[in-house]
Design a protein around this motif. Structure first.
Motif, PDB file in Angstrom:
ATOM      1  N   ASN A   6     -49.072  44.040   8.852  1.00  0.00           N
ATOM      2  CA  ASN A   6     -48.277  44.725   9.227  1.00  0.00           C
ATOM      3  C   ASN A   6     -46.927  44.195   9.845  1.00  0.00           C
ATOM      4  OD1 ASN A   6     -48.772  44.853  12.122  1.00  0.00           O
ATOM      5  ND2 ASN A   6     -50.167  46.524  12.106  1.00  0.00           N
ATOM      6  N   TRP A   7     -46.171  45.413  10.348  1.00  0.00           N
ATOM      7  CA  TRP A   7     -44.349  44.487  10.396  1.00  0.00           C
ATOM      8  C   TRP A   7     -44.832  44.302  12.259  1.00  0.00           C
ATOM      9  CZ3 TRP A   7     -42.149  46.452  14.595  1.00  0.00           C
ATOM     10  CH2 TRP A   7     -42.568  47.765  15.352  1.00  0.00           C
ATOM     11  N   VAL A  33     -40.356  32.909   7.245  1.00  0.00           N
ATOM     12  CA  VAL A  33     -41.384  33.709   8.115  1.00  0.00           C
ATOM     13  C   VAL A  33     -43.294  34.290   6.990  1.00  0.00           C
ATOM     14  CG1 VAL A  33     -42.338  35.685   9.158  1.00  0.00           C
ATOM     15  CG2 VAL A  33     -40.301  34.725  10.026  1.00  0.00           C
ATOM     16  N   ALA A  34     -42.750  33.987   6.149  1.00  0.00           N
ATOM     17  CA  ALA A  34     -43.613  34.200   4.984  1.00  0.00           C
ATOM     18  C   ALA A  34     -44.897  33.343   5.117  1.00  0.00           C
ATOM     19  CB  ALA A  34     -43.027  34.454   4.024  1.00  0.00           C
ATOM     20  N   ASP A  35     -43.681  32.055   4.865  1.00  0.00           N
ATOM     21  CA  ASP A  35     -44.392  30.385   4.969  1.00  0.00           C
ATOM     22  C   ASP A  35     -45.681  30.699   6.450  1.00  0.00           C
ATOM     23  OD1 ASP A  35     -43.734  30.145   2.719  1.00  0.00           O
ATOM     24  OD2 ASP A  35     -41.952  28.945   2.999  1.00  0.00           O
ATOM     25  N   GLU A  36     -44.830  31.265   7.599  1.00  0.00           N
ATOM     26  CA  GLU A  36     -45.362  31.209   8.998  1.00  0.00           C
ATOM     27  C   GLU A  36     -47.234  31.701   8.738  1.00  0.00           C
ATOM     28  OE1 GLU A  36     -45.723  29.382  13.190  1.00  0.00           O
ATOM     29  OE2 GLU A  36     -44.746  28.765  11.619  1.00  0.00           O
ATOM     30  N   GLY A  51     -38.512  49.769  -4.448  1.00  0.00           N
ATOM     31  CA  GLY A  51     -38.214  47.911  -5.337  1.00  0.00           C
ATOM     32  C   GLY A  51     -37.860  46.685  -4.579  1.00  0.00           C
ATOM     33  N   GLY A  52     -37.834  46.884  -3.047  1.00  0.00           N
ATOM     34  CA  GLY A  52     -37.581  45.826  -2.542  1.00  0.00           C
ATOM     35  C   GLY A  52     -38.614  45.588  -1.826  1.00  0.00           C
ATOM     36  N   LEU A  53     -39.116  43.865  -1.588  1.00  0.00           N
ATOM     37  CA  LEU A  53     -39.730  43.438  -1.254  1.00  0.00           C
ATOM     38  C   LEU A  53     -40.680  43.777   0.021  1.00  0.00           C
ATOM     39  CD1 LEU A  53     -39.007  39.818  -2.070  1.00  0.00           C
ATOM     40  CD2 LEU A  53     -40.579  40.466  -3.311  1.00  0.00           C
ATOM     41  N   LYS A  54     -41.870  43.891   0.386  1.00  0.00           N
ATOM     42  CA  LYS A  54     -42.585  44.497   0.994  1.00  0.00           C
ATOM     43  C   LYS A  54     -42.609  43.762   2.329  1.00  0.00           C
ATOM     44  CE  LYS A  54     -46.192  46.707  -0.075  1.00  0.00           C
ATOM     45  NZ  LYS A  54     -47.438  47.101   0.044  1.00  0.00           N
ATOM     46  N   ASN A  57     -39.602  44.267   4.447  1.00  0.00           N
ATOM     47  CA  ASN A  57     -39.221  45.686   4.896  1.00  0.00           C
ATOM     48  C   ASN A  57     -39.659  45.257   5.823  1.00  0.00           C
ATOM     49  OD1 ASN A  57     -40.797  47.535   5.407  1.00  0.00           O
ATOM     50  ND2 ASN A  57     -38.482  48.036   4.719  1.00  0.00           N
ATOM     51  N   ARG A  58     -41.243  44.661   6.126  1.00  0.00           N
ATOM     52  CA  ARG A  58     -42.110  44.936   7.130  1.00  0.00           C
ATOM     53  C   ARG A  58     -40.927  43.399   8.621  1.00  0.00           C
ATOM     54  NH1 ARG A  58     -48.300  45.210   5.054  1.00  0.00           N
ATOM     55  NH2 ARG A  58     -48.121  47.140   4.440  1.00  0.00           N
ATOM     56  N   ILE A  59     -40.586  42.456   7.912  1.00  0.00           N
ATOM     57  CA  ILE A  59     -40.275  41.510   8.978  1.00  0.00           C
ATOM     58  C   ILE A  59     -39.205  42.656   9.538  1.00  0.00           C
ATOM     59  CG2 ILE A  59     -39.888  39.509   9.207  1.00  0.00           C
ATOM     60  CD1 ILE A  59     -41.338  37.779   6.746  1.00  0.00           C
TER      61      ILE A  59
END
Length: 308
Positions: A6-7, A33-36, A51-54, A57-59
């Motif tokens: 989650n965020w 961050v996604a890779d981390e 339409g936005g990447l989930k 949005n959470r980051i």
């Protein structure tokens, strides 16, 4: 495949990515961050209904919170850098932190973490605790949507104050004039003559509500930092500046008013409207000043007339 965090789960990884002290644009560090976190390609491709990447949005939610509590700073538009407070969070919560954990740190005066909500909702408990303490399943879908919107508004309100306090006084003075115009104080046409008076005894703006300027709104704008309270002397100076010009005025600040200032405003013959940081940001959001609508959702119900 593990579930996407989650965020809150993105906060410490974000701080780790920025822990080298390099200032990065959010578009640059979000993939890092996604890779981390170790997101899969499928998770990186997940999208919201809008339409936005989930994951972005959470980051984004995590970055907004970290900025508001002082763990990140925004040197320029869209660019972020870690602070000493952010490094402290990495040391304290190496396995991840929750929102309430960080808020508890902010209650300690010696902590580098600040509780941003206290500048926005000082008069009552933070509304978002309802989501944290109540079973979400007990809320109706409409209540969940309303709580979500309220939480977004609180985040935006804190961000608005932070940005206003970071601008030069002239920008803030124009912003409050724009707000009053948006509220309809520029006459029936929605416009008016706005005059910045730099040497007029503390009057920062004037709005003419009619073509001839017979009815005017005089404004005092104080761009104070959190903790720097507007006191009675400030209001006395404003009332003195209004003498011979008007019997009312609007005093707006990004901070708060002392009890003495409020008492003075209530008792002085000149009518003075006080707008503190909490009310200021609420009005800016309500009248669309400094904010824009990002998404619109429609809530539908059965049309009983159709089936009659």
């Amino acid at each position: 495949m593990s579930e996407m965090p989650n965020w809150e789960g993105f906060m410490i990884p974000t701080l780790r990515v920025l822990s080298d002290g390099v200032t990065r644009h959010w578009r640059e560090f979000q993939p890092l961050v996604a890779d981390e976190v170790g997101l899969t390609d499928e998770q990186k491709a997940e999208r919201l209904s809008s339409g936005g990447l989930k994951y972005e949005n959470r980051i984004g939610w995590g970055v907004s919170f970290l900025t508001n509590v002082g763990a990140l700073t925004r040197p320029s538009r869209g660019h972020y850098q870690i602070t000493d407070a952010g490094r402290t969070l990495i040391d304290l919560f190496p396995n991840g932190a929750r929102e309430k954990d960080i808020k508890q740190l902010g209650e300690d005066p010696a902590s580098p973490i600040r509780i941003y909500q206290s500048t926005v909702t000082r008069d009552k408990p933070v509304q978002t605790t309802e989501i944290e303490t109540a079973d979400a399943a007990a809320l109706t879908p409409i209540e969940q949507v309303q709580n979500g919107i309220e939480r977004i508004n609180q985040e935006i309100a804190a961000d608005l104050l932070d940005r206003l306090q970071g601008k030069e006084p002239g920008f803030f003075e124009q912003a409050v004039v724009d707000l009053l115009l948006a509220m309809g104080y520029g006459g029936t046409t929605g416009t008016g003559n706005v005059t910045q008076l730099s040497n007029d005894g503390g009057i920062d703006g004037v709005i003419d509500q009619d073509i001839l300027g017979l009815n005017r709104v005089y404004i005092q704008a104080k761009r104070y930092s959190v903790g720097n309270t507007v006191g009675r002397p400030d209001l006395q100076a404003f009332v003195g500046a209004l003498s011979g010009k008007a019997d009312s005025g609007v005093f707006i600040t990004t901070s708060t008013f002392s009890n003495g200032a409020r008492e003075y405003a209530n008792n002085v013959p000149t009518r003075i409207i006080l707008i503190d940081g909490k009310r200021l940001t609420s009005l800016m959001i309500r009248y669309g000043v400094g904010v824009q609508v990002r998404e619109t959702y429609k809530v539908v119900e059965i049309d009983e007339d159709f089936f009659a």
